[in-house]
Design an enzyme around this catalytic site. Structure first.
Site, PDB file in Angstrom:
ATOM      1  N   ALA A  66      -4.995  -1.689  -1.768  1.00  0.00           N
ATOM      2  CA  ALA A  66      -5.903  -1.406  -2.054  1.00  0.00           C
ATOM      3  C   ALA A  66      -5.718  -0.823  -3.948  1.00  0.00           C
ATOM      4  CB  ALA A  66      -6.436  -0.234  -1.389  1.00  0.00           C
ATOM      5  N   THR A  67      -4.530  -0.244  -4.312  1.00  0.00           N
ATOM      6  CA  THR A  67      -3.622   0.452  -5.639  1.00  0.00           C
ATOM      7  C   THR A  67      -4.315  -0.287  -6.578  1.00  0.00           C
ATOM      8  OG1 THR A  67      -2.472   1.551  -4.171  1.00  0.00           O
ATOM      9  CG2 THR A  67      -2.329   1.148  -7.056  1.00  0.00           C
ATOM     10  N   CYS A  85       2.491   7.547   0.383  1.00  0.00           N
ATOM     11  CA  CYS A  85       2.259   7.147  -1.399  1.00  0.00           C
ATOM     12  C   CYS A  85       3.418   8.864  -1.893  1.00  0.00           C
ATOM     13  CB  CYS A  85       1.564   6.596  -2.269  1.00  0.00           C
ATOM     14  SG  CYS A  85       0.002   5.475  -1.884  1.00  0.00           S
TER      15      CYS A  85
END
Length: 402
Positions: free
Chosen positions: A74-75, A330
């Site tokens: 996703a990042t 994160c």
């Protein structure tokens, strides 16, 4: 029960479903082909596996297979969307609107774009974590090229009204991006119906493998343009070069297929367990608060603030028997309070006193009962050692002193 790790950090990552692992295994050994190799059967088989997975991932969100771009997660999908749109639409404008409660993947990418000449407006949220739609309307300008709003928050589970946001963006003729990493596979989402033009999500949040994600890019009404951020062989219709992770993509497809079938019953079961956890803690532990809107949130998430209890100390008291989080995965190595909770108006000490419990398909009622007792004992122990808690119980206005 006490010898076993109770895993309640499903928002950070989910264990791979055994059915997903089974779907991946042949593509590591028996079928080693590169999906871009068009000259022999091994390549054709790999290409077909990617095609089948792309259809399953697209079906999960009611999109066309051609609207799915596979990424490493996703990042990367977030970076491709934000940077790709900025470069493609810079002639129209340089203004981007996003929320202060977005994931760091969005916030840090926006800060990078500011160095490249973008102007970014970071909108506040209301105390319950929801966006004030009137504030959004007033923030969008003629030179706004993109609005970025997370579908469901990773720390609180709060679900934004994406259809209402989509209508505003349509009226203002600006593109809408959503980080749907926590929503995809957990709730029914349809980006086209909601008016979302680009959407990032990931396999490892829905019982698939780590290291594979996707970006939905609308191909009609409007057809969105993005500039590729990785140069190479022109894979993924020129939007993301690089050899495709065939085993991971096959696993992503299987995970999406399972989620499509099992999402409703999983959500209903987890809602009952989450409500049991939350109600029992609120009843049996004094001065505990739910962070975020209690109605518009994911069924499996509970973010609780334990007044005058430092969350890191509380988690240490669990003796490694319980896996929970004090923020997003994160930023878990940071001792800074959650930027999400601070943006919702929590004080530093309440943000530091907050823990996220995120349940999943392997969570049992027996585990929840164990967690309730463990949390209760931990909080009571820490408060018994706290002079601040003693002052609070004696009627001192401790909040005014902090």
């Amino acid at each position: 029960m006490s010898e076993k790790l109770i895993y309640l950090d499903y928002n950070a990552t989910t264990p791979c479903d055994p059915r997903v692992v089974e779907a991946m295994l042949p593509w590591f050994t028996d079928n080693p082909g590169n999906a871009a190799s068009r000259s022999h059967p091994a390549g054709w088989k790999a290409e077909e596996a990617v095609k089948i997975a792309r259809e399953a991932v697209a079906d999960l969100i009611d999109a066309a297979p051609e609207e799915i771009v596979f990424t490493s997660g996703a990042t990367e999908a977030v970076n491709l969307a934000l940077k790709g749109v900025f470069e493609a639409y810079i002639s129209k404008g340089r203004h981007i609107v996003t929320l202060a409660t977005e994931h760091k993947a969005v916030l840090d990418t926006c800060r990078h774009l500011e160095k490249m000449g973008a102007e970014v407006t970071y909108l506040p949220v209301q105390p319950d974590g929801l966006l004030d739609l009137e504030i959004l309307k007033s923030a969008i300008r003629p030179d706004t090229i993109l609005v970025a709003v997370m579908w469901a928050n990773n720390e609180t589970g709060v679900i934004q009204d994406m259809e209402a946001i989509g209508k505003i963006c349509a009226e203002k003729e600006t593109l809408l991006f959503s980080d749907a990493t926590q929503a995809a596979g957990k709730i029914e989402i349809n980006p086209r119906q909601a008016g979302v033009h680009l959407m990032a999500f990931s396999a490892h949040k829905m019982y698939g493998p780590k290291g594979v994600g996707a970006l939905y890019v609308s191909r009609r009404d409007p057809r969105v343009k993005i500039i590729a951020q990785i140069d190479g062989g022109g894979h993924e219709r020129g939007m993301r070069s690089g050899t495709l992770n065939v085993p991971g993509i096959a696993g992503f497809g299987k995970a999406a297929q399972i989620a499509k079938m099992e999402m409703p019953q999983d959500a209903a079961r987890l809602l009952a367990l989450r409500n049991l956890l939350e109600a029992s803690i609120l009843k049996n532990v004094e001065s505990v608060f739910v962070n975020g809107n209690r109605e518009r949130r994911l069924a499996h998430v509970s973010n609780l603030a334990f007044k005058f209890v430092e969350s890191e100390s509380l988690m240490m008291s669990f003796n490694r028997n319980l896996a929970v989080a004090s923020g997003s995965a994160c930023t878990s190595a940071s001792l800074e309070p959650s930027h999400v909770l601070l943006a919702m108006g929590l004080s530093d000490h309440l943000a530091h006193a907050s823990i996220r419990f995120s349940l999943g398909k392997y969570t049992t009622e027996a585990e929840i009962q164990f967690v309730i007792e463990t949390v209760k004992a931990g909080v009571e122990h820490l408060r018994s050692l706290s002079p601040v808690w003693e002052m609070y119980k004696e009627g001192v206005d401790v909040d005014a002193l902090l």
